[in-house]
Scaffold this motif. Sequence first.
Motif, PDB file in Angstrom:
ATOM      1  N   LEU A   1       6.031 -24.571 -83.433  1.00 10.32           N
ATOM      2  CA  LEU A   1       4.739 -23.892 -83.486  1.00 10.32           C
ATOM      3  C   LEU A   1       4.507 -23.063 -82.220  1.00 10.32           C
ATOM      4  O   LEU A   1       4.012 -21.936 -82.291  1.00 10.32           O
ATOM      5  CB  LEU A   1       3.618 -24.924 -83.654  1.00 10.32           C
ATOM      6  N   GLN A   2       4.875 -23.610 -81.087  1.00 10.97           N
ATOM      7  CA  GLN A   2       4.703 -22.875 -79.831  1.00 10.97           C
ATOM      8  C   GLN A   2       5.569 -21.627 -79.811  1.00 10.97           C
ATOM      9  O   GLN A   2       5.134 -20.565 -79.324  1.00 10.97           O
ATOM     10  CB  GLN A   2       5.045 -23.794 -78.643  1.00 10.97           C
ATOM     11  N   GLN A   3       6.769 -21.722 -80.355  1.00 12.65           N
ATOM     12  CA  GLN A   3       7.633 -20.545 -80.418  1.00 12.65           C
ATOM     13  C   GLN A   3       7.011 -19.463 -81.299  1.00 12.65           C
ATOM     14  O   GLN A   3       7.021 -18.280 -80.940  1.00 12.65           O
ATOM     15  CB  GLN A   3       9.013 -20.935 -80.946  1.00 12.65           C
ATOM     16  N   LEU A   4       6.462 -19.857 -82.435  1.00 14.73           N
ATOM     17  CA  LEU A   4       5.817 -18.894 -83.333  1.00 14.73           C
ATOM     18  C   LEU A   4       4.606 -18.247 -82.669  1.00 14.73           C
ATOM     19  O   LEU A   4       4.281 -17.090 -82.940  1.00 14.73           O
ATOM     20  CB  LEU A   4       5.398 -19.577 -84.632  1.00 14.73           C
ATOM     21  N   SER A   5       3.937 -19.006 -81.804  1.00 16.36           N
ATOM     22  CA  SER A   5       2.753 -18.474 -81.122  1.00 16.36           C
ATOM     23  C   SER A   5       3.123 -17.617 -79.911  1.00 16.36           C
ATOM     24  O   SER A   5       2.233 -17.087 -79.241  1.00 16.36           O
ATOM     25  CB  SER A   5       1.858 -19.620 -80.641  1.00 16.36           C
ATOM     26  N   GLU A   6       4.424 -17.514 -79.658  1.00  9.21           N
ATOM     27  CA  GLU A   6       4.926 -16.792 -78.483  1.00  9.21           C
ATOM     28  C   GLU A   6       4.357 -17.386 -77.191  1.00  9.21           C
ATOM     29  O   GLU A   6       3.980 -16.683 -76.259  1.00  9.21           O
ATOM     30  CB  GLU A   6       4.639 -15.296 -78.603  1.00  9.21           C
ATOM     31  N   ASN A   7       4.289 -18.723 -77.186  1.00 12.69           N
ATOM     32  CA  ASN A   7       3.841 -19.502 -76.027  1.00 12.69           C
ATOM     33  C   ASN A   7       2.369 -19.286 -75.684  1.00 12.69           C
ATOM     34  O   ASN A   7       1.957 -19.469 -74.541  1.00 12.69           O
ATOM     35  CB  ASN A   7       4.702 -19.220 -74.793  1.00 12.69           C
ATOM     36  N   HIS A   8       1.571 -18.960 -76.697  1.00 10.60           N
ATOM     37  CA  HIS A   8       0.138 -18.761 -76.462  1.00 10.60           C
ATOM     38  C   HIS A   8      -0.693 -20.018 -76.723  1.00 10.60           C
ATOM     39  O   HIS A   8      -1.902 -20.014 -76.482  1.00 10.60           O
ATOM     40  CB  HIS A   8      -0.389 -17.607 -77.304  1.00 10.60           C
ATOM     41  N   ILE A   9      -0.093 -21.087 -77.227  1.00 14.54           N
ATOM     42  CA  ILE A   9      -0.846 -22.335 -77.380  1.00 14.54           C
ATOM     43  C   ILE A   9      -1.082 -22.906 -75.990  1.00 14.54           C
ATOM     44  O   ILE A   9      -0.147 -23.247 -75.271  1.00 14.54           O
ATOM     45  CB  ILE A   9      -0.105 -23.356 -78.263  1.00 14.54           C
ATOM     46  N   LYS A  10      -2.363 -23.012 -75.619  1.00 17.67           N
ATOM     47  CA  LYS A  10      -2.718 -23.467 -74.271  1.00 17.67           C
ATOM     48  C   LYS A  10      -3.351 -24.856 -74.266  1.00 17.67           C
ATOM     49  O   LYS A  10      -3.393 -25.505 -73.214  1.00 17.67           O
ATOM     50  CB  LYS A  10      -3.703 -22.477 -73.632  1.00 17.67           C
ATOM     51  N   LEU A  11      -3.844 -25.301 -75.411  1.00 17.41           N
ATOM     52  CA  LEU A  11      -4.537 -26.588 -75.492  1.00 17.41           C
ATOM     53  C   LEU A  11      -4.251 -27.205 -76.857  1.00 17.41           C
ATOM     54  O   LEU A  11      -4.299 -26.504 -77.875  1.00 17.41           O
ATOM     55  CB  LEU A  11      -6.040 -26.368 -75.292  1.00 17.41           C
ATOM     56  N   VAL A  12      -3.942 -28.496 -76.864  1.00 13.53           N
ATOM     57  CA  VAL A  12      -3.633 -29.194 -78.115  1.00 13.53           C
ATOM     58  C   VAL A  12      -4.492 -30.451 -78.216  1.00 13.53           C
ATOM     59  O   VAL A  12      -4.495 -31.290 -77.300  1.00 13.53           O
ATOM     60  CB  VAL A  12      -2.145 -29.601 -78.197  1.00 13.53           C
TER      61      VAL A  12
END
Length: 393
Positions: A164-175
């Motif tokens: 999922l982080q790869q698909l977001s291009e490393n834009h996931i900042k909080l989980v």
Amino acid sequence: MDQPILLNGAYIDEHGTYVESGFLFIKDGKIDYIGKKNPLPNEEEIKTYVIAEGSVMIPGMIDVHIHGAAGADVMDGTEDVLNKMARALPAEGTTSFLATTMTENIDSIEKALIQTASFIKGQKPGSAEIIGIHLEGPFISEKRAGAQPKKFIKQPNVNLFKELQQLSENHIKLVTLAPEAEGGHSLANYLNNTGCIASIGHSDSTFKEVKEGIESGISHVTHLFNGMRGIHHRDPGVAGAALIQDELMVEMIVDGVHASPEMIKLAFHSTGADRTLLITDSMRAKGLGNGEYTLGGQHVTVLDGQARLEDGTLAGSILSMDNAVRNMIQYTGCSLSDIVKMTSANAAKELKVFDRKGSLSKGKDADITVLSQDHQILMTFCRGELSYHRKEE
């Protein structure tokens, strides 16, 4: 080149001090000067705004937990809905936000992540900026799902998150995750080690399990009192841990519905301004009034300021950030300096963007919210452009 802008009036400085009769000069989307002396030669062509007496400039607000507004929802997964949200939010003083997903089927989550990543790359000044993604679920507790569809809940899984982080291009900042679930500690540890905020939420953790989660990397609490094990006199649970564990930053939905004014006041006595973040957790109905809407494919009715599923479960909120500010001041008696921390500085520091957001300082993005004496939004500037200007009554 953008036309320079001069704001003339009171402001809260980077140290939390109220400064009267100041000047803030915007050039090329950045704060070029802020202080007591007019920094401009008389002959320079500028656009000047005089801030009304009793009003004050504060840093633009940052909402780290928002699903939707103005009929749009992040999970719709289109450029149009993200653009609609970004354009609507300055009216409530928000200049930056984390586009927040929810527990749905993986294909829908992936679509939302891909589209949000694409949107982030093409953002321009003039509307609220998406500064990352908040992945709320699917790694949560079925027992504390709230309005998150239970059938799509998954066990915490580092490999799935990596995808999922790869698909977001490393834009996931909080989980948001439930650390007590199998795999929860491994995921929290991975998030912490890769610079992503691990937040406990939709969790049935005992106090002991929260402490173990903190040791694994949990540093944040998703919407205090909601979707979590509450306080019991023999087990403080997640809510109790949020109040007494100084390692935890704590989100609050201050609408008088998700938590009573008295409980917000109680919580604030423990967390103070330094550990509190005001959020909206708003869904697509915000700004549209009563009616029938959807959230994660579920039917939602909005009536009298509350959004609920058919079984009565709260389904996010229709809260705006400026209403959260007014409520927080009313419920707790906090200061405007406290508000700046809870709406901007704390989030900027936690998200590691304090070098460009979170305070009114030279060199930072010109994200500025102007509040009236009664804390209404008068103007909002997003990266140097006037994005909202309240019309005179």
